[in-house]
Each structure stands twice: as C-alpha cells, then as structure tokens.
Design a protein around this motif. Structure first.
Motif, short mmCIF file in Angstrom:
data_model
loop_
_atom_site.label_atom_id
_atom_site.label_comp_id
_atom_site.label_asym_id
_atom_site.label_seq_id
_atom_site.Cartn_x
_atom_site.Cartn_y
_atom_site.Cartn_z
N ILE A 195 13.44 17.85 20.42
CA ILE A 195 14.41 18.90 20.76
C ILE A 195 15.33 19.16 19.57
CG2 ILE A 195 16.28 19.55 22.33
CD1 ILE A 195 15.11 17.47 24.33
N ILE A 196 15.83 18.07 19.01
CA ILE A 196 16.76 18.19 17.89
C ILE A 196 16.06 18.79 16.68
CG2 ILE A 196 18.45 16.95 16.49
CD1 ILE A 196 18.96 16.98 19.57
N VAL A 282 3.65 22.53 20.81
CA VAL A 282 4.98 22.18 20.28
C VAL A 282 5.70 21.43 21.40
CG1 VAL A 282 7.11 23.06 19.27
CG2 VAL A 282 4.96 24.27 18.86
N GLU A 283 5.63 20.11 21.35
CA GLU A 283 6.14 19.29 22.46
C GLU A 283 7.62 19.51 22.74
OE1 GLU A 283 4.65 17.52 24.63
OE2 GLU A 283 2.87 16.53 23.82
N GLY A 284 8.40 19.80 21.69
CA GLY A 284 9.84 19.93 21.87
C GLY A 284 10.25 21.03 22.82
N ILE A 285 9.42 22.06 22.97
CA ILE A 285 9.79 23.18 23.83
C ILE A 285 9.77 22.76 25.30
CG2 ILE A 285 9.04 25.47 24.61
CD1 ILE A 285 8.20 25.98 21.67
N ALA A 286 8.69 22.13 25.73
CA ALA A 286 8.64 21.64 27.12
C ALA A 286 9.62 20.50 27.34
CB ALA A 286 7.21 21.19 27.45
N THR A 287 9.78 19.64 26.33
CA THR A 287 10.69 18.50 26.47
C THR A 287 12.13 18.95 26.63
OG1 THR A 287 9.21 17.13 25.13
CG2 THR A 287 11.44 16.32 25.44
N THR A 288 12.49 20.06 26.00
CA THR A 288 13.85 20.59 26.14
C THR A 288 14.16 20.87 27.61
OG1 THR A 288 13.83 21.58 23.94
CG2 THR A 288 15.40 22.48 25.52
N LYS A 289 13.23 21.47 28.30
CA LYS A 289 13.43 21.78 29.72
C LYS A 289 13.56 20.50 30.54
CE LYS A 289 11.47 24.66 33.45
NZ LYS A 289 11.31 23.66 34.51
N ALA A 290 12.69 19.53 30.29
CA ALA A 290 12.73 18.27 31.04
C ALA A 290 14.05 17.53 30.78
CB ALA A 290 11.55 17.40 30.66
N ALA A 291 14.46 17.48 29.52
CA ALA A 291 15.70 16.76 29.18
C ALA A 291 16.92 17.47 29.75
CB ALA A 291 15.82 16.64 27.66
N LEU A 294 17.02 16.58 33.37
CA LEU A 294 17.41 15.18 33.55
C LEU A 294 18.91 14.98 33.32
CD1 LEU A 294 14.54 13.13 31.85
CD2 LEU A 294 15.21 13.06 34.26
N ALA A 295 19.44 15.65 32.29
CA ALA A 295 20.87 15.53 32.00
C ALA A 295 21.71 16.06 33.15
CB ALA A 295 21.20 16.30 30.72
N LYS A 296 21.26 17.17 33.76
CA LYS A 296 21.95 17.71 34.93
C LYS A 296 21.90 16.70 36.08
CE LYS A 296 23.02 22.07 33.77
NZ LYS A 296 24.40 22.58 33.84
N GLN A 297 20.73 16.14 36.28
CA GLN A 297 20.53 15.19 37.38
C GLN A 297 21.42 13.95 37.22
OE1 GLN A 297 16.35 14.00 37.88
NE2 GLN A 297 17.04 11.91 38.21
N LYS A 298 21.55 13.46 35.98
CA LYS A 298 22.33 12.25 35.71
C LYS A 298 23.79 12.55 35.36
CE LYS A 298 19.34 8.73 35.90
NZ LYS A 298 19.56 7.46 36.63
N GLU A 299 24.12 13.84 35.30
CA GLU A 299 25.48 14.29 34.93
C GLU A 299 25.88 13.73 33.57
OE1 GLU A 299 28.05 13.29 38.19
OE2 GLU A 299 27.32 14.94 39.42
N ILE A 300 24.96 13.89 32.61
CA ILE A 300 25.19 13.44 31.24
C ILE A 300 25.39 14.66 30.35
CG2 ILE A 300 24.11 12.30 29.25
CD1 ILE A 300 22.67 10.52 31.31
N GLU A 301 26.41 14.61 29.52
CA GLU A 301 26.71 15.73 28.64
C GLU A 301 25.75 15.74 27.45
OE1 GLU A 301 30.71 17.90 26.93
OE2 GLU A 301 30.63 15.71 26.90
N MET A 302 24.98 16.83 27.33
CA MET A 302 24.05 17.00 26.20
C MET A 302 24.16 18.43 25.70
SD MET A 302 20.72 14.81 27.52
CE MET A 302 19.90 14.81 25.90
N PRO A 303 25.27 18.76 25.01
CA PRO A 303 25.52 20.15 24.63
C PRO A 303 24.48 20.75 23.68
CG PRO A 303 27.12 18.66 23.62
CD PRO A 303 26.39 17.88 24.64
N ILE A 304 23.94 19.96 22.76
CA ILE A 304 22.94 20.51 21.84
C ILE A 304 21.66 20.83 22.61
CG2 ILE A 304 21.49 20.02 19.82
CD1 ILE A 304 23.80 18.21 18.82
N THR A 305 21.24 19.92 23.46
CA THR A 305 20.06 20.15 24.28
C THR A 305 20.25 21.38 25.17
OG1 THR A 305 19.52 17.79 24.29
CG2 THR A 305 18.56 19.13 26.06
N ALA A 306 21.43 21.48 25.77
CA ALA A 306 21.72 22.64 26.63
C ALA A 306 21.68 23.94 25.83
CB ALA A 306 23.07 22.46 27.30
#
Length: 334
Positions: A195-196, A282-291, A294-306
């Motif tokens: 993703i990064i 390009v794995e990062g494209i699908a992984t971005t959606k999954a991550a 997951l961040a929403k589910q765990k209530e974890i702040e991931m501003p770059i991913t978002a």
C-alpha cells in the motif's frame, strides 16, 4: 539434502525461486496454468514474459498439470496471486498423499475475509496433509535474485523445525534466509508495505522528492505496525526484513509493480489505464481495500492507507489527498 519441490506459479518470483532451489541441488517442478508457458520453460529454458533476460537451468521442469507438479513433492511452494490461493489450495489438498511442508511466497490479504495467506492454506489443506505452513518473505526483487544479486529474507512459521527446513532449502552464498516465529507480523508486513509503495510511486510521479518519500515510508511503517500489533504481531518484526526491509525495497525501486502503479497514478493515469498497462497483478491495490476495512473494524487510525483507498476506490485527486494529509491536526509522533 536434496528434496523434491513443487513451485506453484511461474511468474517472475516463482521462476526466480525455482532457480535458487535448482542451484541448491533440489529436484524442482514449476507449475504454470498456461501450457504454452510450461513448454517455453521446458524447451527454450526461458520465461520471457516475466524474466526476459534469464536463462533457466535445463533441470527445471515445468508443467501445466498441477497433479504432475506436486506428485511425491516433499515441499510445495505457493507463489501465485493472493486471489488465487484458496482455489489452488482446494485443488492441491485432495492430491496430497502424505504430510507436506507448505510454503508461500505471496504477499497480500484475501478480499472479504481479510485473512492472511497462511490462514487460507490452513483452512483448505487438512492438518493431516501438512507438516506446517511457512511464509517466505522479505526485500527481494525477482529480477535481482535471478542474476544472483545478494538477497536476505525470512522464513516464518510457528513450527520452528519447518522454518529451518525452508531455511536450509533456499540458503546459499547469495540468498540468505533467517527464521522467525512471528508469521502474523511477517505476513502483515509483507502485505501492507505494498500500500505504502503505491503511495511512494505516486509521490514520485507528482515530482515530490526524497523528503516526502522518507516521511511517507516512516509514517507508513507506523501504520503497518499499529495494525499488525492489533492482530497479535510482535512489534519488533516490523523493523526487520519483512517489515522495514521490504518497505524500503518496494518503495524505492522501479522493479516494484506497486511503485510503478503508483507512479502512473501520480502522472495522471486512471486506475483502469494502470491495470491494463501493467499486465500483472498489483497486490497493493486489493490490499488497500482489505487494510482499510480492517482498520475500520479495529478502530485503528491509518490515514495514509485511508488516503490511498480514496484515490483507488473513490477516484479522489492524488494532489488534493496529499494536501489533506499534510493539513491534518498536529500530533505527537509517539
């Protein structure tokens, strides 16, 4: 000791790993789902689409029949896109006649379930048919491994004996393998750094320099660590080969598909144009959606991913997204 090894997936990384295994004296069979590609490997000893400059040893056999590839194999290495792992594992499972060491060298998270690859393999291959699941991961471009450039990666498993088997199988004077018992951290580091890398490519495509790239990688690593620890990973894993190491190599090289995809986005190409141009997953494209989910589910702040999610899935303008990240409220780095 020589082993019979099946490598499932004849892309660039699968082919490079097959080359390492063969050089180490193992009996290697490389599976491709394309008969034409298998024929090229067998008769021309090349794989021009994925490794244009490589010449493969004549001892590397290829087949488009998966049952032939895994027959009597002591070790099976999955090197296929994440989205195909479950389907191929379901095909492999009934064909296994003895407990086998299952290795994967893929980097991603399954869509919808958000599961790591080892979890998928454990679900689809019964415990009675596998000795263990090992993740092989780290900073490694197939193009460089194929020409014997120095490479160091990690074999991760909760089964220390199996990790050591994989270490011994692959290690030589240009390909060094460490073992690690934190398979959660190793798999999440491997998946999330993609993703990064998309973001790093986009920054360069827009003309930003090293300062911006360093900031993205550093804060990106913080996001990766936060999510990983929430799922039980050891935080120290993320400053190791499969964390920081893989992040550096993927965010700084034109060999990286994820970086190249981001670079094209930064240059103004649409996602559709990027995917059509790449011709490979390009794995990062699908992984971005999954991550992101997951961040929403765990209530974890991931501003770059978002932010990258907004660009990829909601069509947000890359430059506007960068400005919004820079103007977020001031915070403590800790």
């Amino acid at each position: 000791m020589s082993k019979k090894v099946a490598v499932l997936g004849a892309g660039s990384w699968g082919t490079a790993l097959a080359m390492v295994l063969e050089e180490n004296g193992n009996d290697v069979c490389l599976w491709s789902h394309k008969a034409k590609q298998a024929d090229e490997i067998n008769f021309k000893h090349t794989n021009k689409l994925y490794l244009p400059s490589a010449v493969l040893a004549a001892n590397i056999r290829a087949t488009s029949h998966i049952e032939e590839a895994i027959k009597d194999a002591e070790v099976i290495v999955f090197v296929i896109p994440t989205k195909a792992i479950r389907e191929v594992a379901k095909t492999v499972a009934p064909l296994l006649t003895k407990p086998t060491v299952i290795v994967h060298a893929s980097k991603g998270l399954e869509q919808e379930s958000h599961k790591r690859i080892s979890e998928i393999l454990e679900e689809e291959i019964p415990e009675s048919k596998r000795q263990a699941v090992v993740a092989l991961s780290g900073p490694s471009h197939a193009e460089e491994v194929a020409v014997k450039d120095l490479t160091t990666i990690t074999a991760a498993s909760t089964n220390e004996k199996a990790a050591k088997v994989v270490q011994d199988l692959f290690m030589n004077d240009y390909f060094r393998v460490y073992t690690n018992n934190d398979i959660i951290g190793v798999e999440l580091g491997a998946a999330l750094k993609n993703i990064i890398a998309v973001g790093a490519g986009a920054l360069q495509g827009l003309g930003y320099g090293d300062n911006a790239k360093a900031a993205l990688m550093t804060r990106g690593l913080a996001e990766i660590s936060r999510l990983g620890v929430a799922f039980g990973a050891d935080p120290m894993t993320f400053i190791g080969l499969s964390g920081l190491g893989d992040l550096i190599v993927t965010c700084t090289s034109v060999h990286s598909r994820n970086w190249r995809a981001g670079h094209m986005l930064g240059k103004g190409n649409s996602l559709k144009e990027v995917l059509e141009s790449m011709g490979m997953v390009v794995e990062g494209i699908a992984t971005t959606k999954a991550a992101y989910e997951l961040a929403k589910q765990k209530e974890i702040e991931m501003p770059i991913t978002a932010a990258i999610y907004e660009v990829l899935y909601n069509g947000a303008n890359v430059e506007d997204i960068i400005v919004s990240l820079m103007k977020r409220d001031g915070k403590s780095e800790a």
